[in-house]
Design an enzyme around this catalytic site. Structure first.
Site, PDB file in Angstrom:
ATOM      1  N   GLU A 179       0.822  -1.218   0.000  1.00  0.00           N
ATOM      2  CA  GLU A 179       0.000   0.000   0.000  1.00  0.00           C
ATOM      3  C   GLU A 179       0.850   1.259   0.000  1.00  0.00           C
ATOM      4  O   GLU A 179       0.358   2.364  -0.170  1.00  0.00           O
ATOM      5  CB  GLU A 179      -0.912  -0.003   1.232  1.00  0.00           C
ATOM      6  CG  GLU A 179      -2.056  -0.986   1.065  1.00  0.00           C
ATOM      7  CD  GLU A 179      -2.675  -1.397   2.378  1.00  0.00           C
ATOM      8  OE1 GLU A 179      -2.388  -0.734   3.410  1.00  0.00           O
ATOM      9  OE2 GLU A 179      -3.431  -2.382   2.376  1.00  0.00           O
ATOM     10  N   ASN A 182       8.068   0.782   1.042  1.00  0.00           N
ATOM     11  CA  ASN A 182       8.640   0.181   2.256  1.00  0.00           C
ATOM     12  C   ASN A 182       7.662  -0.637   3.098  1.00  0.00           C
ATOM     13  O   ASN A 182       7.992  -1.084   4.187  1.00  0.00           O
ATOM     14  CB  ASN A 182       9.339   1.229   3.143  1.00  0.00           C
ATOM     15  CG  ASN A 182      10.563   1.769   2.437  1.00  0.00           C
ATOM     16  OD1 ASN A 182      11.229   1.024   1.708  1.00  0.00           O
ATOM     17  ND2 ASN A 182      10.856   3.037   2.616  1.00  0.00           N
ATOM     18  N   ASP A 206      13.565  -3.835  -9.563  1.00  0.00           N
ATOM     19  CA  ASP A 206      14.740  -3.931  -8.703  1.00  0.00           C
ATOM     20  C   ASP A 206      14.498  -3.234  -7.358  1.00  0.00           C
ATOM     21  O   ASP A 206      15.030  -3.650  -6.335  1.00  0.00           O
ATOM     22  CB  ASP A 206      15.946  -3.276  -9.394  1.00  0.00           C
ATOM     23  CG  ASP A 206      16.366  -4.060 -10.633  1.00  0.00           C
ATOM     24  OD1 ASP A 206      16.158  -5.284 -10.659  1.00  0.00           O
ATOM     25  OD2 ASP A 206      16.890  -3.440 -11.572  1.00  0.00           O
ATOM     26  N   GLU A 211      13.687  -3.844  -1.435  1.00  0.00           N
ATOM     27  CA  GLU A 211      12.883  -3.786  -0.194  1.00  0.00           C
ATOM     28  C   GLU A 211      12.863  -5.134   0.513  1.00  0.00           C
ATOM     29  O   GLU A 211      13.062  -5.238   1.727  1.00  0.00           O
ATOM     30  CB  GLU A 211      11.433  -3.433  -0.536  1.00  0.00           C
ATOM     31  CG  GLU A 211      11.147  -1.981  -0.566  1.00  0.00           C
ATOM     32  CD  GLU A 211       9.655  -1.723  -0.374  1.00  0.00           C
ATOM     33  OE1 GLU A 211       8.980  -2.493   0.338  1.00  0.00           O
ATOM     34  OE2 GLU A 211       9.166  -0.731  -0.943  1.00  0.00           O
ATOM     35  N   ARG A 313       9.150  10.209 -12.453  1.00  0.00           N
ATOM     36  CA  ARG A 313       8.618   8.857 -12.225  1.00  0.00           C
ATOM     37  C   ARG A 313       7.374   8.570 -13.061  1.00  0.00           C
ATOM     38  O   ARG A 313       7.151   7.454 -13.518  1.00  0.00           O
ATOM     39  CB  ARG A 313       8.285   8.665 -10.734  1.00  0.00           C
ATOM     40  CG  ARG A 313       9.457   8.099  -9.980  1.00  0.00           C
ATOM     41  CD  ARG A 313       9.072   7.254  -8.788  1.00  0.00           C
ATOM     42  NE  ARG A 313      10.228   6.410  -8.431  1.00  0.00           N
ATOM     43  CZ  ARG A 313      10.369   5.159  -8.793  1.00  0.00           C
ATOM     44  NH1 ARG A 313       9.445   4.566  -9.495  1.00  0.00           N
ATOM     45  NH2 ARG A 313      11.439   4.473  -8.457  1.00  0.00           N
ATOM     46  N   ARG A 319      11.732   7.091 -18.305  1.00  0.00           N
ATOM     47  CA  ARG A 319      12.395   8.184 -17.582  1.00  0.00           C
ATOM     48  C   ARG A 319      13.909   8.013 -17.567  1.00  0.00           C
ATOM     49  O   ARG A 319      14.659   8.991 -17.590  1.00  0.00           O
ATOM     50  CB  ARG A 319      11.846   8.302 -16.156  1.00  0.00           C
ATOM     51  CG  ARG A 319      12.214   7.148 -15.214  1.00  0.00           C
ATOM     52  CD  ARG A 319      11.418   7.233 -13.925  1.00  0.00           C
ATOM     53  NE  ARG A 319      11.784   6.233 -12.923  1.00  0.00           N
ATOM     54  CZ  ARG A 319      11.290   5.008 -12.865  1.00  0.00           C
ATOM     55  NH1 ARG A 319      10.434   4.601 -13.796  1.00  0.00           N
ATOM     56  NH2 ARG A 319      11.640   4.190 -11.902  1.00  0.00           N
ATOM     57  N   ASP A 513      21.528   0.580  -6.239  1.00  0.00           N
ATOM     58  CA  ASP A 513      20.468  -0.286  -6.784  1.00  0.00           C
ATOM     59  C   ASP A 513      19.205   0.514  -7.098  1.00  0.00           C
ATOM     60  O   ASP A 513      18.085   0.031  -6.885  1.00  0.00           O
ATOM     61  CB  ASP A 513      20.091  -1.404  -5.791  1.00  0.00           C
ATOM     62  CG  ASP A 513      21.193  -2.441  -5.644  1.00  0.00           C
ATOM     63  OD1 ASP A 513      22.247  -2.302  -6.278  1.00  0.00           O
ATOM     64  OD2 ASP A 513      20.989  -3.400  -4.874  1.00  0.00           O
ATOM     65  N   GLU A 515      18.353   3.478  -5.697  1.00  0.00           N
ATOM     66  CA  GLU A 515      17.961   4.408  -4.625  1.00  0.00           C
ATOM     67  C   GLU A 515      19.067   5.437  -4.459  1.00  0.00           C
ATOM     68  O   GLU A 515      20.250   5.080  -4.525  1.00  0.00           O
ATOM     69  CB  GLU A 515      17.818   3.663  -3.290  1.00  0.00           C
ATOM     70  CG  GLU A 515      16.602   2.796  -3.159  1.00  0.00           C
ATOM     71  CD  GLU A 515      15.308   3.589  -3.098  1.00  0.00           C
ATOM     72  OE1 GLU A 515      15.267   4.627  -2.414  1.00  0.00           O
ATOM     73  OE2 GLU A 515      14.344   3.160  -3.766  1.00  0.00           O
TER      74      GLU A 515
END
Ligand code: 16C
Ligand code: ATP
Ligand code: CA
Length: 553
Positions: A179, A182, A206, A211, A313, A319, A513, A515
């Site tokens: 939802e 994280n 990825d 996560e 995004r 993008r 990765d 982030e």
């Protein structure tokens, strides 16, 4: 190949033709009897090949008794062997893996008809018994779906392509549709009852995999009272395997561990219970843990591509290309110091063209070294004595590829010979060069040419590395001198130096990765085989097929 004792051998019908069907504990094979008879005593290779099939038992997904759908009616006769295909009114279906285009698997099936119900049951029961002996197959999975990853098709992909395969293989699932960002990580870290499951599956890209990996790795350390903030700690490996159903923008972890980003193929690797260990890099800033990385840690070019792309995004996977062009045109370089601890032993080199493939000997070697050395992962005395190599310079990109990072954009990846589970990462330094040279380097990621064969590119296989951006080096020098006499004089001298070289203390971000990391000064350490995926590495294409059974040898 050692001959296995036969468990069953019967004459059964497939699509109204009579076959000799045999099962041993390794292989199910069926051979067209008419074709075989017709060619007896002659050069029969081609004919037998045409009428013969085989499936390794470990690639059978399931077996199911089939409802009576035969057009022929029960004759009431007792027949050991069907006299003609019309005698076969009982049937069972075997579902198995078939290899299609490059590295893609499909679920295929074959239905065997027989005249007696008892024979049908015997076959079903015996095949099931053989499948029951395959203890590496998962029975209960915890599945997290990111409904917003990639082209936002995660839920649809799972419901239509993956859930039917799991249900066919009698795998039970608990499914959580996330939802928020994280959600999966926090659930794994604090709530999930992991004892209930044989593996965790993520449906997404990825970022979603990251996560799951963070949730599981952190949970393991928490449960074992290992302090993630200490770089010296030996991390506890994850007992649960992770499956990736690709539904993201890059899917490079799935691509590099399976060879494709096809959801059905990944689901089938989960069903057969494949295992692929993987290295994980821990990233620290002084004594605080930042993140783990399994694919790319990139500063400069890939850091900037990610920073720009985050604002776009809404564009979906496109993008990255738009941001790539923008980053390329801005052509920024960054100054700093990279220090690293080179890998030693028989771990190959980033330019040896020894690609990591299913059953990779280099990764196997690392795994046995790990078993031999009890203290493998702690920063040993030997490592402390090892000399660090220090490189200072101006870089367009600093990339650490813990695996090839192959993906559809770059089929051989950032470091084509990097290994999934060797305990090292390939550190690629792209020094300041002209735009055209950098473009040449980038283009080589898409063709067969060696992207490291440029005077401005260096590549090292390392176990640990550190990076300090230039402006922070200045800061630390200032800190050191400011406390003593003459601090002010020293500070003004550094500022004068900056004016002279024209270097602005500009900085990029680390792309970890996918982030963005908040810190630029980082310390990185590779933890050999910390996690295991439901995958087997990229399979080599079979070089020789058994002419009788059609099986790759
Ligand atoms: C001229 C064509 C050159 C094409 C060069 C393509 C190289 C592509 C290499 C891809 C490496 C992917 C590494 C994976 C990183 C993942 O952990 C991470 C999370 O998913 N993905 C990204 O950060 C997403 C990173 C996405 C990077 C896309 C970069 C696109 C570069 C385009 C440059 C165009 C220059 C055009 C000049 C006219
Ligand atoms: N329900 C959710 N709502 C918003 N974000 C979510 C949700 N679930 C997961 N996320 C986050 O979405 C991010 C991107 O997800 P994912 O990796 O699946 O797709 P992606 O678009 O391909 O991204 P990537 O380029 O990282 O592969 C992840 O970092 C994840 O933390
Ligand atoms: Ca590695």
């Amino acid at each position: 190949m050692e001959k296995q004792p036969r468990l069953l051998c019967s004459e059964l019908c497939v699509q109204r033709r009579l076959y000799e069907v045999t099962l041993n504990c390794a292989i199910l094979a069926w051979k067209d009897i008419q074709i075989a008879k017709k060619h007896t005593g002659r050069a029969i290779y081609g004919a037998v090949k045409a009428g013969s099939h085989c499936v390794p038992v470990c690639e059978i997904i399931a077996v199911q008794e089939k409802e009576d759908d035969s057009p022929c009616k029960d004759t009431g006769k007792w027949q050991k062997v069907p006299q003609s295909p019309a005698d076969c009114q009982h049937a069972f279906t075997v579902f198995y893996i078939e290899r299609t285009r490059q590295h893609c698997w499909r679920c295929s099936n074959v239905t065997f008809h027989c005249s007696e119900h008892s024979l049908c049951l015997l076959w079903v029961q015996t095949i099931r018994e053989q499948l029951g002996l395959l203890t590496n197959r998962p029975k209960r999975l915890l599945v997290y779906i990111n409904p917003y990853g990639g082209k936002q098709r995660g839920k649809q992909i799972y419901d239509h392509k993956v859930a039917p395969i799991f249900s066919r293989a009698s795998i039970s699932t608990d499914v959580i549709v996330t939802e928020r960002a994280n959600h999966a990580r926090d659930h794994l870290k604090t709530e999930a009852d992991l004892k209930k499951y044989d593996g965790v599956v993520c449906v997404g890209g990825d970022g979603m995999f990251s996560e799951i990996m963070h949730g599981l790795v952190s949970r393991m350390q928490q449960d074992a009272s290992v302090d993630e903030n200490s770089m010296e700690e030996t991390l506890v490996p994850c007992g649960l395997r992770i499956g990736i159903i690709p539904a993201g923008s890059t899917d490079c972890i799935c691509y590099a561990t399976v060879g494709s980003n096809d959801p059905v193929t990944s689901a089938l690797h989960i069903v057969v219970g494949d295992s692929q260990p993987m290295d994980v890099c821990s990233v620290h800033n002084e004594n605080s843990f930042l993140r783990y990385s399994v694919s790319l840690l990139g500063y400069g070019f890939y850091g900037d591509v990610l920073t720009y792309s985050e604002r776009k995004r809404w564009m979906g996977p496109a993008r990255y290309d738009i941001s790539g062009v923008k980053t390329f045109l801005s052509h920024r370089y960054y100054e700093g110091t990279v220090s690293f601890l080179p890998a030693e032993g028989n771990l190959g080199t980033p330019r040896d063209k020894m690609q990591c493939r299913s059953g990779c000997s280099i990764c196997r070697q690392s795994s046995s070294d790990k078993l031999v050395s009890k203290d493998e992962d702690s920063v040993s005395d030997a490592e402390c004595r090892d000399t660090w190599t220090v490189i200072r310079g101006k870089f367009l990109a600093i990339n650490a590829a813990n695996m090839s990072c192959a993906c559809p954009r770059s089929p051989k990846g950032l470091s084509p010979s990097a290994h999934l589970a060797d305990g090292t990462t390939d550190l690629i330094l792209v020094r300041k060069c002209s735009r055209i040279d950098f473009l040449r380097h980038l283009l080589r990621h898409t063709n067969k040419d060696d992207q490291f064969d440029h005077s401005f590119v260096e590549v090292y296989r390392v176990k640990q590395f550190r990076f300090t951006p230039r402006y922070q080096e200045c800061d630390s020098e200032v800190d050191l001198r400011e406390s003593g006499a003459g601090g002010k004089r020293f500070l003004s001298q550094i500022c004068r130096e900056h004016r002279a070289c024209g270097c602005m203390p500009s900085q990029s971000n680390w792309n970890c990765d996918g982030e963005i990391l908040p810190q630029t000064a980082i310390q990185v350490r590779v933890h050999c085989q910390l996690i295991t995926l439901f995958a087997r590495g990229i399979e080599e294409q079979p070089v020789f097929e058994d002419p009788y059974t059609h099986c790759a040898i």
